[in-house]
Design a protein around this motif. Structure first.
Motif, PDB file in Angstrom:
ATOM      1  N   CYS A  38      -3.983  -5.869   4.996  1.00 29.13           N
ATOM      2  CA  CYS A  38      -4.872  -6.011   3.830  1.00 29.13           C
ATOM      3  C   CYS A  38      -4.742  -4.842   2.866  1.00 29.13           C
ATOM      4  N   ALA A  39      -3.718  -3.996   3.037  1.00 29.90           N
ATOM      5  CA  ALA A  39      -3.627  -2.799   2.205  1.00 29.90           C
ATOM      6  C   ALA A  39      -3.533  -3.143   0.723  1.00 29.90           C
ATOM      7  N   ALA A  40      -2.678  -4.115   0.384  1.00 30.91           N
ATOM      8  CA  ALA A  40      -2.533  -4.494  -1.024  1.00 30.91           C
ATOM      9  C   ALA A  40      -3.825  -5.088  -1.555  1.00 30.91           C
ATOM     10  N   GLU A  41      -4.452  -5.952  -0.768  1.00 32.20           N
ATOM     11  CA  GLU A  41      -5.689  -6.604  -1.205  1.00 32.20           C
ATOM     12  C   GLU A  41      -6.836  -5.599  -1.324  1.00 32.20           C
ATOM     13  N   ALA A  42      -6.927  -4.661  -0.386  1.00 34.13           N
ATOM     14  CA  ALA A  42      -7.991  -3.655  -0.445  1.00 34.13           C
ATOM     15  C   ALA A  42      -7.829  -2.768  -1.673  1.00 34.13           C
ATOM     16  N   ASN A  43      -6.599  -2.372  -1.961  1.00 34.38           N
ATOM     17  CA  ASN A  43      -6.347  -1.559  -3.142  1.00 34.38           C
ATOM     18  C   ASN A  43      -6.603  -2.340  -4.425  1.00 34.38           C
ATOM     19  N   ALA A  44      -6.166  -3.600  -4.445  1.00 29.89           N
ATOM     20  CA  ALA A  44      -6.409  -4.429  -5.628  1.00 29.89           C
ATOM     21  C   ALA A  44      -7.898  -4.649  -5.846  1.00 29.89           C
ATOM     22  N   ALA A  45      -8.635  -4.846  -4.750  1.00 30.34           N
ATOM     23  CA  ALA A  45     -10.081  -5.057  -4.854  1.00 30.34           C
ATOM     24  C   ALA A  45     -10.768  -3.837  -5.460  1.00 30.34           C
ATOM     25  N   LYS A  46     -10.364  -2.658  -5.004  1.00 29.60           N
ATOM     26  CA  LYS A  46     -10.957  -1.437  -5.542  1.00 29.60           C
ATOM     27  C   LYS A  46     -10.591  -1.264  -7.012  1.00 29.60           C
ATOM     28  N   PHE A  47      -9.356  -1.540  -7.370  1.00 27.80           N
ATOM     29  CA  PHE A  47      -8.900  -1.422  -8.751  1.00 27.80           C
ATOM     30  C   PHE A  47      -9.684  -2.359  -9.670  1.00 27.80           C
ATOM     31  N   LEU A  48      -9.726  -3.636  -9.315  1.00 28.27           N
ATOM     32  CA  LEU A  48     -10.412  -4.628 -10.142  1.00 28.27           C
ATOM     33  C   LEU A  48     -11.905  -4.338 -10.247  1.00 28.27           C
ATOM     34  N   SER A  49     -12.513  -3.943  -9.137  1.00 31.01           N
ATOM     35  CA  SER A  49     -13.951  -3.694  -9.123  1.00 31.01           C
ATOM     36  C   SER A  49     -14.325  -2.504  -9.985  1.00 31.01           C
ATOM     37  N   GLY A  50     -13.539  -1.437  -9.890  1.00 33.66           N
ATOM     38  CA  GLY A  50     -13.832  -0.266 -10.704  1.00 33.66           C
ATOM     39  C   GLY A  50     -13.787  -0.570 -12.185  1.00 33.66           C
ATOM     40  N   ARG A  51     -12.768  -1.302 -12.590  1.00 33.92           N
ATOM     41  CA  ARG A  51     -12.653  -1.654 -14.011  1.00 33.92           C
ATOM     42  C   ARG A  51     -13.753  -2.624 -14.448  1.00 33.92           C
ATOM     43  N   ALA A  52     -14.048  -3.600 -13.599  1.00 31.12           N
ATOM     44  CA  ALA A  52     -15.078  -4.587 -13.950  1.00 31.12           C
ATOM     45  C   ALA A  52     -16.449  -3.935 -14.064  1.00 31.12           C
ATOM     46  N   THR A  75      -7.009   7.072  -7.247  1.00 31.04           N
ATOM     47  CA  THR A  75      -6.931   6.758  -8.670  1.00 31.04           C
ATOM     48  C   THR A  75      -6.279   5.399  -8.909  1.00 31.04           C
ATOM     49  N   GLU A  76      -6.535   4.878 -10.093  1.00 34.34           N
ATOM     50  CA  GLU A  76      -5.913   3.605 -10.482  1.00 34.34           C
ATOM     51  C   GLU A  76      -4.390   3.719 -10.494  1.00 34.34           C
ATOM     52  N   GLN A  77      -3.890   4.872 -10.902  1.00 29.37           N
ATOM     53  CA  GLN A  77      -2.444   5.038 -11.014  1.00 29.37           C
ATOM     54  C   GLN A  77      -1.757   4.972  -9.649  1.00 29.37           C
ATOM     55  N   LEU A  78      -2.368   5.593  -8.643  1.00 29.86           N
ATOM     56  CA  LEU A  78      -1.788   5.530  -7.300  1.00 29.86           C
ATOM     57  C   LEU A  78      -1.875   4.122  -6.718  1.00 29.86           C
ATOM     58  N   ILE A  79      -2.941   3.413  -7.028  1.00 28.88           N
ATOM     59  CA  ILE A  79      -3.048   2.024  -6.578  1.00 28.88           C
ATOM     60  C   ILE A  79      -1.921   1.183  -7.173  1.00 28.88           C
ATOM     61  N   LEU A  80      -1.698   1.333  -8.461  1.00 33.56           N
ATOM     62  CA  LEU A  80      -0.644   0.551  -9.109  1.00 33.56           C
ATOM     63  C   LEU A  80       0.733   0.939  -8.575  1.00 33.56           C
ATOM     64  N   SER A  81       0.934   2.216  -8.312  1.00 32.48           N
ATOM     65  CA  SER A  81       2.209   2.647  -7.739  1.00 32.48           C
ATOM     66  C   SER A  81       2.410   2.049  -6.351  1.00 32.48           C
ATOM     67  N   PHE A  82       1.333   2.013  -5.564  1.00 35.99           N
ATOM     68  CA  PHE A  82       1.403   1.438  -4.219  1.00 35.99           C
ATOM     69  C   PHE A  82       1.775  -0.041  -4.277  1.00 35.99           C
ATOM     70  N   ILE A  83       1.095  -0.794  -5.146  1.00 31.54           N
ATOM     71  CA  ILE A  83       1.361  -2.230  -5.243  1.00 31.54           C
ATOM     72  C   ILE A  83       2.763  -2.485  -5.781  1.00 31.54           C
ATOM     73  N   ALA A  84       3.182  -1.689  -6.757  1.00 25.64           N
ATOM     74  CA  ALA A  84       4.536  -1.855  -7.300  1.00 25.64           C
ATOM     75  C   ALA A  84       5.584  -1.665  -6.212  1.00 25.64           C
ATOM     76  N   GLU A  85       5.371  -0.665  -5.364  1.00 23.43           N
ATOM     77  CA  GLU A  85       6.339  -0.370  -4.305  1.00 23.43           C
ATOM     78  C   GLU A  85       6.249  -1.358  -3.147  1.00 23.43           C
ATOM     79  N   LYS A  86       5.042  -1.543  -2.601  1.00 25.91           N
ATOM     80  CA  LYS A  86       4.868  -2.307  -1.374  1.00 25.91           C
ATOM     81  C   LYS A  86       4.866  -3.819  -1.574  1.00 25.91           C
ATOM     82  N   VAL A  87       4.419  -4.274  -2.744  1.00 27.79           N
ATOM     83  CA  VAL A  87       4.331  -5.726  -2.982  1.00 27.79           C
ATOM     84  C   VAL A  87       5.501  -6.205  -3.837  1.00 27.79           C
ATOM     85  N   LEU A  88       5.822  -5.430  -4.859  1.00 23.74           N
ATOM     86  CA  LEU A  88       6.844  -5.873  -5.818  1.00 23.74           C
ATOM     87  C   LEU A  88       8.225  -5.290  -5.539  1.00 23.74           C
ATOM     88  N   GLY A  89       8.356  -4.478  -4.510  1.00 27.70           N
ATOM     89  CA  GLY A  89       9.650  -3.989  -4.092  1.00 27.70           C
ATOM     90  C   GLY A  89      10.307  -2.977  -4.995  1.00 27.70           C
TER      91      GLY A  89
END
Length: 388
Positions: free
Chosen positions: A316-330, A369-383
């Motif tokens: 759930c690492a990608a989903e947990a990070n995405a949830a935190k990212f979306l929630s903070g902005r919302a 931070t949002e930037q580290l979340i996006l870096s994580f998703i870019a690497e781990k989900v988008l390759g």
């Protein structure tokens, strides 16, 4: 696929809201303005067993999952207490998880029982001023001595340090340069916060002032061997057990803050009459609030999706990070629109939305931070190749 709360989840939500109803806006304003820990709120939730919602049943906890904890924390923040309500009890839900997973039976009884009963309070000593989110670069060092360890170092942004009597402390026991991997050589302790050896210096900050944040200075603190969690050198891997639950909980707490702000704005829009009509009749007021609701709603279910994956033992690492990212902005968007809906009165403390607005920036910054979340998703989900 049934995407709705169960009757048990609805009961958790209602029970927590009923307790939170004992603490009105004036209570939270007083705690905020006087920088006073909300001890009455904390004690009431402890008395009713909520501090142990995720703790094992053998130590007196409820043995429930992150999903139930998320529902509980959303109820707390959306009931008006905001991040002061969340942060007063937050560490009980994710901080001790390394003890639950890696602690001995004796340690669980000694540490978790008084924690969930509210007899002891803990703080979380991980972040350092020269390391930030680069946890492998921490410098707080625990030197092996007879019977235990001697510790020196500094920690930063340690919440509840003014009221805590225990500290969960991540240290190095082997210098980073001597380790095969940078994540090796760190050791985790749970020990007394000895104020003769530890100086806890309050940080004056923008919001959430009912719950303190601190710079911590540790000078020759002796930690007995029995206060070490698990094996020496494995501490970094132990705290990973807490990271995904923390992101989920911070995310859904942010949603509660945003929803409370939107509820207040909607009420004000119905009641505030200008040019002979309620301002909520104008689409210029309606549409921003409606848009904020849609973002909050989608982020809420992302949080519960991540929590469900975690509770079912799935990645759930990608989903947990995405949830935190979306929630903070919302939440930030919702609180901003709530202030704007109130116009000049949004700037006044009377209507509370300025307090929620100040708190809403927090989940965009911490605990990652949002930037580290996006870096994580870019690497781990988008390759994509690692960028840092």
């Amino acid at each position: 696929m049934d995407i709705q709360l169960t009757p048990e989840h609805e009961a958790i939500d209602q029970s927590v809201r009923d307790l939170c109803a004992n603490f009105d806006d004036q209570y939270w304003t007083d705690c905020e303005e006087n920088a006073r820990f909300p001890v009455e709120y904390y004690d009431l939730l402890a008395k009713n067993g909520w501090l142990g919602i995720t703790m094992p049943e053998e130590v007196g906890g409820a043995g429930l999952g992150v999903t139930e904890a998320a529902i509980m924390m959303h109820a707390a923040t959306s009931s008006g207490g905001g991040y002061s309500a969340a942060s007063a009890i937050h560490i009980n839900l994710f901080g001790p998880h390394s003890i639950v997973v890696h602690g001995s039976p004796e340690q669980k009884q000694r540490w978790l029982v008084p924690l969930l009963q509210g007899k002891e309070k803990a703080c979380f000593g991980v972040t350092e001023p020269d390391a930030g989110l680069d946890t492998t670069s921490i410098k707080t060092f625990a030197r092996k001595v007879d019977g235990g360890y001697m510790v020196r170092g500094r920690k930063m942004w340690t919440s509840t340090g003014q009221v805590a009597n225990k500290i969960l402390l991540l240290t190095r026991t082997t210098p980073k340069a001597e380790c095969k991997r940078p994540t090796d050589g760190m050791t985790l302790f749970y020990t007394d916060l000895d104020r003769e050896k530890i100086e806890v210096r309050r940080i004056h900050k923008m919001g959430r002032n009912a719950v303190d944040s601190n710079a911590v200075f540790i000078e020759d603190l002796f930690i007995p061997e029995e206060d070490r969690i698990g094996d020496e050198g494995k501490g970094f891997y132990y705290i990973l057990d807490s990271l995904n639950p923390e992101r989920i909980l911070v995310g859904i707490e942010a949603i509660g803050v945003g929803r409370n702000a939107i509820d207040r704005a909607a009420k004000y829009a119905r009641e505030r009459v200008v040019f002979g009509r309620p301002i909520g009749q104008n689409q210029g007021i309606q549409h921003p609030l409606a848009e904020a609701w849609t973002y909050l709603e989608s982020a809420y279910w992302m949080c519960l999706r991540a929590a469900s994956l975690y509770d079912n033992g799935k990645s759930c690492a990608a989903e947990a990070n995405a949830a935190k990212f979306l929630s903070g902005r919302a939440a930030f968007d919702a609180c901003t629109k709530a202030v704007m809906t109130h116009g000049g009165m949004g700037y006044a403390r009377e209507f509370q939305v300025e307090r929620l607005f100040r708190e809403s920036i927090l989940p965009r910054i911490a605990p990652v931070t949002e930037q580290l979340i996006l870096s994580f998703i870019a690497e781990k989900v988008l390759g994509q190749p690692k960028s840092y």
